[in-house]
Design a protein around this motif. Structure first.
Motif, PDB file in Angstrom:
ATOM      1  N   GLU A  39      27.701 -34.232 132.187  1.00 36.16           N
ATOM      2  CA  GLU A  39      28.714 -35.399 132.699  1.00 36.16           C
ATOM      3  C   GLU A  39      27.918 -36.545 133.554  1.00 36.16           C
ATOM      4  O   GLU A  39      28.121 -37.621 133.640  1.00 36.16           O
ATOM      5  N   ALA A  40      27.012 -35.957 134.368  1.00 34.57           N
ATOM      6  CA  ALA A  40      26.022 -36.994 135.049  1.00 34.57           C
ATOM      7  C   ALA A  40      25.333 -37.748 134.193  1.00 34.57           C
ATOM      8  O   ALA A  40      25.259 -38.880 134.338  1.00 34.57           O
ATOM      9  N   TYR A  99      18.855 -39.011 134.899  1.00 37.52           N
ATOM     10  CA  TYR A  99      20.064 -38.388 135.481  1.00 37.52           C
ATOM     11  C   TYR A  99      20.375 -37.168 135.007  1.00 37.52           C
ATOM     12  O   TYR A  99      20.588 -36.140 135.700  1.00 37.52           O
ATOM     13  N   GLY A 100      20.560 -36.869 133.351  1.00 36.18           N
ATOM     14  CA  GLY A 100      20.825 -35.629 132.845  1.00 36.18           C
ATOM     15  C   GLY A 100      19.699 -34.686 133.280  1.00 36.18           C
ATOM     16  O   GLY A 100      20.030 -33.520 133.551  1.00 36.18           O
ATOM     17  N   LEU A 101      18.553 -34.949 133.176  1.00 36.88           N
ATOM     18  CA  LEU A 101      17.487 -33.689 133.583  1.00 36.88           C
ATOM     19  C   LEU A 101      17.387 -33.523 134.922  1.00 36.88           C
ATOM     20  O   LEU A 101      17.110 -32.292 135.215  1.00 36.88           O
ATOM     21  N   ILE A 145      26.537 -40.017 141.384  1.00 31.30           N
ATOM     22  CA  ILE A 145      26.702 -38.887 140.347  1.00 31.30           C
ATOM     23  C   ILE A 145      25.762 -38.136 140.227  1.00 31.30           C
ATOM     24  O   ILE A 145      26.300 -36.861 139.859  1.00 31.30           O
ATOM     25  N   LEU A 146      24.924 -38.062 140.872  1.00 32.01           N
ATOM     26  CA  LEU A 146      23.970 -36.670 141.137  1.00 32.01           C
ATOM     27  C   LEU A 146      24.450 -35.640 142.207  1.00 32.01           C
ATOM     28  O   LEU A 146      24.504 -34.645 142.024  1.00 32.01           O
ATOM     29  N   VAL A 200      31.654 -41.605 141.877  1.00 32.47           N
ATOM     30  CA  VAL A 200      33.120 -41.277 141.084  1.00 32.47           C
ATOM     31  C   VAL A 200      33.940 -40.664 142.499  1.00 32.47           C
ATOM     32  O   VAL A 200      33.081 -40.167 143.341  1.00 32.47           O
ATOM     33  N   GLN A 201      35.023 -40.608 142.086  1.00 26.95           N
ATOM     34  CA  GLN A 201      36.087 -39.800 142.997  1.00 26.95           C
ATOM     35  C   GLN A 201      35.962 -38.440 142.789  1.00 26.95           C
ATOM     36  O   GLN A 201      36.361 -38.147 141.612  1.00 26.95           O
TER      37      GLN A 201
END
Lengths: 410, 410
Positions: free
Chosen positions: A166-167, B213-215, A32-33, A178-179
């Motif tokens: 979104e992450a 994650y967001g930060l 996700i990152l 995610v794809q």
């Protein structure tokens, strides 16, 4: 050579999209990152409610809201303290009439309670009794289970470009990968006997290669990848062999040639010869951007793109065609254009659309003003002075001072 | 603990800028393609004119404009062809009265000539004589030496964020590397007994860690670097030791704690104890964002930033403080805000500024409309639904339907 097929932007876009579409875009799984900046290739559904339990948004006491009816600064109600919820732990008690339980911000609200009272409105009389000085309504200061995301809800849709938030949302869902769509692989060929690299001192008649750098950086900004990159002398056989060698592992091979007629003819005839589907567009009814050539090779799935030699024109046409094609294939939304008014009248080229570079200024009243950046498209500085561009219609008589336009940042 | 020092955004910003400013930002040399997205730490001057010689913008004949006087479709003038300029080569001939020389687009215009006539307006009678059917004025279709950039001109100034076109301009100048500001090194600490990683299934009362994650993703979007990252249980000694261990190699240590009073107090007291300059701001007069704490440690040059635990609030405050500080230190311009009108009335919090998330819609008349995204700042989805945010003043009575606002994309 066949006759010129001069197209409008829409016609040129449609032809390349129709050709490329069938293949679709490959997708790839990303953490996700790592996925930030990429475009989602799948809908993301929520498999469980977020939050999974009712949470307090304040430090205070969980209550039955009915019990606080009539409470005020002068007339508190008294509730029995039956426990305290710890962060990260389930609320194991159940609240009954006349009772309250301490819950920290983010803690679980116990069953039986339907609202929170902020600690600022409570006073402890003993460790067993609290005076509540405020009436609260059902649901006050409580985030309900599923209030952020409901189970089964499509939280993020295919085509969404993943931003930091979104992450964060994916982390909240427990989704770690995610794809996403695989970026275009771009190969860049700049041609010209006059070109020397930026490291070299040009002799009279020579100029430094701008387009390889400008197009490379632009491709990266669009989150594409660079596969190959080279500068060639003007030589038809060399160009043809180089394009062919780049095609197998490129989605788009860009040939940024000189703008002279002879060179344009060479690029067009090489594309016509190599591409199974031949040349689609030979000339774009756009100022600047006329010497644009597109073609498609079906077996290798490669789009061939001949761009003007003028740096500003080459970069604008790349954005207008390749940037658009990416959005068309992935469903990514176009960046939000900035609404502004023209600072001055601006004539347009008859029968052609105009891609006009502008600088943005904010007036004191908050109004954005678009000031045209004028100069030959052969100048690179017109791009560095510009914040974005405006596209005018082929049938427009130009832009009038004060007219509202949409500026796309560049 | 000392009394709360609740600050407005401006006050909080000014305090951290004053503390950090003295140190200045380190700079680093980057190749021009690697430098895209970075901020220039030096003015870039042009040491030689670009282009270095007069170039034709068309395929055609270099002429003395005076010689074409009176030429028209019915009445050509006849000029003697005395040569042809090759791409990449100097124009070694000199043009005299009554003569013309063929020059391709981008080629060098020979001495003596002051204009170009497009090949479309010329007709060859022999290899030695051309009929010219159009009068041209001095300078027509010629880019003058230095027209793109003059020698000595400051082409790009310190503080300019390098876009693809700036990379192109640097290539044109023969500059292959530039000094840019070193990005902030950010360390992120998320604290909370209730936090589990996205990989884990939370038990009742537990939630997945969103803020790390967001930060992290937001810091990368701002072109900062991540130095350290960890999630801690709620433990004062552990927090203190971790912050201290991260300080020597971080520009900013971010502690994203829970939003409960106990946790805020712990973060504030740890910052007060560790930071040589103590706590600057303890509470931001911003909705959401109240539980924000700032402090500065002079010896290590580290800014300590305690952020709200609510994900949306944490990300907005990080952007508002750390994003602003970066621009303040480097001179980078703020991204151009989008002008829109509010879709609805929106009350503001008395005595506090409000950071209101909005979704943008474009009306048919081209007008942008900002639609508020409502919900607790504890919800991550309010950020995924938003395109940007609007900040209202502390003394404003709120926003009125139809009122013009500036939306910052997020």
């Amino acid at each position: 050579m066949k006759l010129l097929k001069v197209d409008t932007i829409d016609e040129a876009r449609r032809k390349i999209a129709d050709a490329v579409k069938e293949k679709g875009r490959k997708t790839v799984k990303k953490g996700i990152l790592d996925a930030v900046g990429y475009v989602l290739a799948e809908d993301i559904c929520c498999s469980e409610p977020v939050p999974a339990f009712r949470r307090s948004t304040v430090d205070g006491y969980a209550v039955r809201s009915l019990d606080t009816g009539g409470a005020s600064e002068n007339m508190p109600v008294f509730l029995k303290i039956t426990g305290e919820v710890q962060m990260g732990c389930p609320a194991e008690m159940k609240l009954h009439a006349g009772e309250c339980v301490y819950v920290p911000t983010g803690g679980m609200v116990p069953d039986g309670a339907d609202a929170m009272v902020m600690v600022e409105f409570c006073e402890l009389f003993s460790s067993e009794e609290a005076a509540v000085y405020k009436a609260v309504s059902c649901g006050a200061y409580v985030v309900q289970a599923g209030e952020d995301m409901k189970a089964g809800e499509a939280v993020l849709k295919r085509g969404r470009k993943i931003r930091p938030q979104e992450a964060g949302a994916l982390a909240a869902l427990g989704i770690t990968g995610v794809q996403v769509y695989e970026p275009f692989c771009i190969s860049i060929i700049s041609t010209g006997d006059e070109l020397v690299s930026p490291q070299e001192a040009p002799s009279p008649g020579q100029v430094r290669d701008i387009n390889t750098y400008g197009l490379h950086a632009l491709a990266l900004k669009l989150n594409f990848r660079i596969q190959h990159e080279t500068v060639l002398r003007d030589d038809r056989t060399l160009l043809k062999n180089t394009v062919k060698s780049f095609m197998p592992d490129s989605d788009i091979v860009v040939v940024s040639g000189g703008s002279s007629q002879g060179k344009k003819d060479v690029t067009a005839s090489v594309i016509e010869e190599i591409a199974s589907e031949g040349v689609f567009t030979h000339g774009l009814a756009l100022k600047p951007g006329k010497p644009t050539i597109t073609g498609y090779d079906e077996p290798s799935g490669t789009l061939l793109l001949g761009l003007p030699g003028h740096p500003a024109a080459a970069m604008m046409v790349f954005e207008i065609l390749a940037g658009w094609l990416w959005r068309e294939l992935t469903g990514e939304k176009e960046a939000f254009g900035i609404t502004a008014v023209m600072s001055t009248n601006l004539p347009s080229a008859p029968g052609r659309q105009t891609c006009q570079l502008v600088k943005l200024k904010k007036e004191e009243d908050g109004q954005n003003v678009a000031v045209p950046v004028l100069g030959s498209s052969g100048l690179i500085t017109i791009l560095t002075k510009a914040d974005g561009y405006v596209i005018t219609g082929e049938h427009a008589e130009g832009l009038k001072k004060g007219e509202q336009v949409t500026v796309y940042l560049f």
